[in-house]
Write a protein that holds these residues in place. Sequence first.
Motif, short mmCIF file in Angstrom:
data_model
loop_
_atom_site.label_atom_id
_atom_site.label_comp_id
_atom_site.label_asym_id
_atom_site.label_seq_id
_atom_site.Cartn_x
_atom_site.Cartn_y
_atom_site.Cartn_z
N SER A 147 -4.84 5.73 -5.22
CA SER A 147 -5.59 6.31 -6.34
C SER A 147 -6.95 6.80 -5.83
CB SER A 147 -5.71 5.30 -7.50
OG SER A 147 -6.58 4.25 -7.08
N ARG A 148 -7.54 7.66 -6.57
CA ARG A 148 -8.67 8.07 -6.20
C ARG A 148 -9.67 7.11 -6.31
NH1 ARG A 148 -9.91 13.88 -9.55
NH2 ARG A 148 -8.35 15.10 -8.56
N GLU A 149 -9.69 6.04 -7.15
CA GLU A 149 -10.77 4.93 -7.32
C GLU A 149 -10.48 4.14 -6.00
OE1 GLU A 149 -8.25 5.78 -9.62
OE2 GLU A 149 -9.65 6.35 -11.25
N GLN A 150 -9.50 3.97 -5.64
CA GLN A 150 -9.47 3.04 -4.24
C GLN A 150 -9.93 3.92 -3.04
OE1 GLN A 150 -8.55 -0.24 -3.94
NE2 GLN A 150 -9.46 0.37 -2.06
N PHE A 151 -9.70 5.35 -2.97
CA PHE A 151 -10.20 6.16 -2.06
C PHE A 151 -11.79 5.74 -1.89
CE2 PHE A 151 -12.02 10.18 -0.58
CZ PHE A 151 -11.54 10.12 0.64
N ALA A 152 -12.41 5.96 -3.18
CA ALA A 152 -13.71 6.01 -3.37
C ALA A 152 -14.15 4.37 -2.59
CB ALA A 152 -14.36 5.85 -4.73
N LYS A 153 -13.61 3.40 -2.94
CA LYS A 153 -13.92 2.29 -2.51
C LYS A 153 -13.61 1.97 -1.09
CE LYS A 153 -12.67 -0.52 -6.78
NZ LYS A 153 -11.94 -1.41 -7.17
N ASP A 154 -12.50 2.79 -0.59
CA ASP A 154 -12.44 2.66 1.01
C ASP A 154 -13.36 3.28 1.57
OD1 ASP A 154 -10.06 1.12 0.73
OD2 ASP A 154 -8.59 2.69 0.70
N THR A 181 16.19 -0.66 10.43
CA THR A 181 16.25 -1.27 11.71
C THR A 181 14.96 -1.66 12.11
OG1 THR A 181 18.43 -0.40 12.14
CG2 THR A 181 17.30 -1.72 13.96
N PHE A 182 13.97 -0.76 12.28
CA PHE A 182 12.68 -0.99 12.49
C PHE A 182 11.73 -1.10 11.41
CE2 PHE A 182 14.72 1.38 15.69
CZ PHE A 182 14.69 0.70 16.89
N LYS A 183 12.06 -1.60 10.29
CA LYS A 183 11.33 -1.78 9.10
C LYS A 183 10.09 -2.67 9.45
CE LYS A 183 11.21 -2.68 4.23
NZ LYS A 183 12.06 -3.21 2.98
N TYR A 184 10.42 -3.93 10.33
CA TYR A 184 9.47 -5.07 10.74
C TYR A 184 8.44 -4.27 11.58
CZ TYR A 184 11.49 -4.91 15.51
OH TYR A 184 12.16 -4.31 16.70
N ILE A 185 8.21 -2.97 12.12
CA ILE A 185 7.02 -2.47 12.84
C ILE A 185 6.62 -1.13 11.90
CG2 ILE A 185 7.67 -3.34 15.12
CD1 ILE A 185 8.94 -0.63 15.67
N LYS A 186 7.04 -1.13 10.63
CA LYS A 186 6.65 0.07 9.92
C LYS A 186 4.96 -0.36 9.56
CE LYS A 186 7.22 2.36 5.38
NZ LYS A 186 7.78 2.20 4.27
N PRO A 187 4.15 0.87 9.92
CA PRO A 187 2.70 0.66 9.63
C PRO A 187 2.54 0.41 8.16
CG PRO A 187 3.25 2.73 11.07
CD PRO A 187 4.49 2.09 10.59
N LYS A 188 1.53 -0.34 7.84
CA LYS A 188 1.15 -0.57 6.65
C LYS A 188 0.54 0.71 5.82
CE LYS A 188 0.92 -4.38 4.01
NZ LYS A 188 2.14 -5.67 4.12
N LEU A 189 -0.02 1.30 6.43
CA LEU A 189 -0.69 2.68 5.82
C LEU A 189 0.56 3.44 4.97
CD1 LEU A 189 -2.83 4.63 5.31
CD2 LEU A 189 -2.01 5.75 7.47
N PHE A 190 1.79 3.55 5.65
CA PHE A 190 2.74 4.17 5.10
C PHE A 190 3.41 3.58 3.75
CE2 PHE A 190 4.14 5.93 9.41
CZ PHE A 190 2.91 6.60 9.41
N SER A 191 3.15 2.33 3.67
CA SER A 191 3.59 1.46 2.49
C SER A 191 2.57 1.71 1.25
CB SER A 191 3.84 0.22 2.94
OG SER A 191 4.75 0.00 3.65
N VAL A 192 1.41 1.55 1.63
CA VAL A 192 0.19 1.41 0.39
C VAL A 192 -0.13 2.85 -0.15
CG1 VAL A 192 -0.89 -0.67 1.68
CG2 VAL A 192 -1.59 1.69 2.05
N ASN A 213 -15.34 -5.46 5.39
CA ASN A 213 -14.36 -4.40 4.92
C ASN A 213 -13.98 -4.80 3.71
OD1 ASN A 213 -12.83 -1.89 4.64
ND2 ASN A 213 -11.09 -2.95 5.57
N VAL A 214 -13.50 -5.94 3.67
CA VAL A 214 -12.82 -6.60 2.36
C VAL A 214 -13.73 -6.71 1.36
CG1 VAL A 214 -11.95 -8.93 1.47
CG2 VAL A 214 -11.20 -7.82 3.68
N LYS A 215 -15.16 -7.28 1.91
CA LYS A 215 -16.22 -7.69 0.99
C LYS A 215 -16.81 -6.43 0.20
CE LYS A 215 -17.58 -12.13 3.07
NZ LYS A 215 -18.66 -12.65 3.97
N ASN A 216 -16.56 -5.21 0.97
CA ASN A 216 -17.27 -4.06 0.43
C ASN A 216 -16.10 -2.94 -0.32
OD1 ASN A 216 -20.03 -3.72 1.36
ND2 ASN A 216 -19.05 -4.70 3.31
N GLY A 217 -14.82 -3.59 -0.46
CA GLY A 217 -14.28 -2.81 -1.25
C GLY A 217 -12.88 -2.20 -0.62
N GLY A 218 -12.90 -2.52 0.46
CA GLY A 218 -11.56 -2.02 1.54
C GLY A 218 -10.54 -2.60 1.21
N ARG A 219 -9.43 -1.71 0.85
CA ARG A 219 -8.09 -2.61 0.43
C ARG A 219 -6.96 -1.95 1.15
NH1 ARG A 219 -11.11 -5.81 -0.55
NH2 ARG A 219 -11.16 -7.13 -2.20
#
Length: 550
Positions: free
Chosen positions: A19-26, A3-14, A314-320
Amino acid sequence: MNTFKYIKPKLFSVLKDYSREQFAKDLIAGIIVAIIALPLSIALAIASGVKPEQGLYTAVVAGFFISFLGGSRVQIGGPTAAFVVIIYGIIAQYGMSGLTIATFLAGIMMILMGVLRFGNLIKFIPKTITVGFTLGIAIGIFSGQLKDLFGLDMGAVPAEFVEKWVSYVQHFHTIQWPTLMIGMLALLIQIFWPHVSQKIPGSLVAIIVTTAIVSFGHLPVATIGDLYTIKAGLPTLTMPNLSFSLIRQMISPAFTIAILASIESLLSCVVSDGMIGSRHRSNAELVGQGVGNMMSALFGGIPATGAIARTAANVKNGGRTPIAGIVHALTLLLILLFLMPYASLIPMSCLASILVIVAYNMSGWRTFIYMLRKAPKSDIAVLLITLFLTVFFDLVVAIEFGMILAAFLFLKRMSDVATVRQWVDKDNLDNEEISEDIDLKRVPKHTVVYEIFGSLFFGATTEFLNFTHEEGKRVLILRMRNVPAMDISGLEALEETFEICKKKKMTLILSHVNEQPYHVMEKAGFIEKIGRDNICKNIDASLERAESFA
């Protein structure tokens, strides 16, 4: 939970595919964005009339919750230039307790907007209003920096725009040339540094260079430490002194903060979506922004929103993922704990130059000039009035008046394009007048046909009563395929037309009624009154129905 999926934080989806590679970029992106946010947070706090560390409290606390609970993968939250003029005005009139209550109330409003799915409604605020008040805010920020940039000896800067400039003129003879030179150096560094490196922000380089020159050269230039006592350490939870009268006074400023924060954060989300090929959850973003502002208020911070420049960095430096935003907040927390004493050495004129650049970048003057040259006169009126009210009064008045004016102008346009056109019978035209490209219909002799163009609403109903009722006509057909919507005033106009037809012993037939007008008629019982057989799916069926009354 669905019912409340529309306010589900994006963090919980991604995090499902993290991955470790993405953590290093973030991690790298978060640290770089924190370095960019450091000077801006301090400068924006001072320009807003609060202590330097309160800007970092906002970036740490609000920045963390906006990333943790927000609806964007890459949004970076914190203090932004858009709030400087508002915060300065609130503190001047109500003090810090008033700002705390306004920020907290704004957070509640944003959470409610998200829960009630108002995220998509922000798009109904016209661009003329956002461009107008953005330029107005930029002018206000620029105007507030001249004392520190020129080193004027004039006491507190007046809050009102006109008084501010009058005071500058009166005290301009007190200009401090070493202060101005340091400010100009900081300005030049920020302008030309991007040609040297895109990784390290020019504002940070300007702070390091000018602080070193002033400190080692022992120049008579005012620094943050000369005007403020900087407090290092963790922000503490504090509850404001609440009173019903103060809460009632702060409702209007809180609404302005909530609307402005919503507009800026969702605009930042749209921009970042285009950069990473993703889609944000607008309602979840509003909830995250709301919680961030509530927590910022409780921990001594100021209003926060999504920062477009920091989000783009953030985007330009690899944050996703939102992890980058959380790293940004934690990095600033470490700086707040261990490096804040060094911030007292930063020259005030350097911070003023940083805000001059911020004001220039946010002003959108090119868009403003383009609108002045290309937009309709009514849009130009909204643009200039919003700008004028923002500069000379305040943003609350500007947004309220701008929205009302834009709404009335929109209604005027809608009523202007609404027309009623009578059909001409094919048999009454000469062959020379009939084009091969026009599919003309044969209208029965006893029938008159009118086609309605535009919405049937309260601003345009007078047009629909101007039907000519010729002698010998027993049927009136109203073709409504170009009527997308209708309100109660439009329904009343139809009912009045129906009553006129009854008096003249004419049958009223409606052709091609669209879904929304049909529901309005059905709910009011008009369908039964006119007869379902007289609601035809198209003009051919309507003409055939008219023939049956011959």
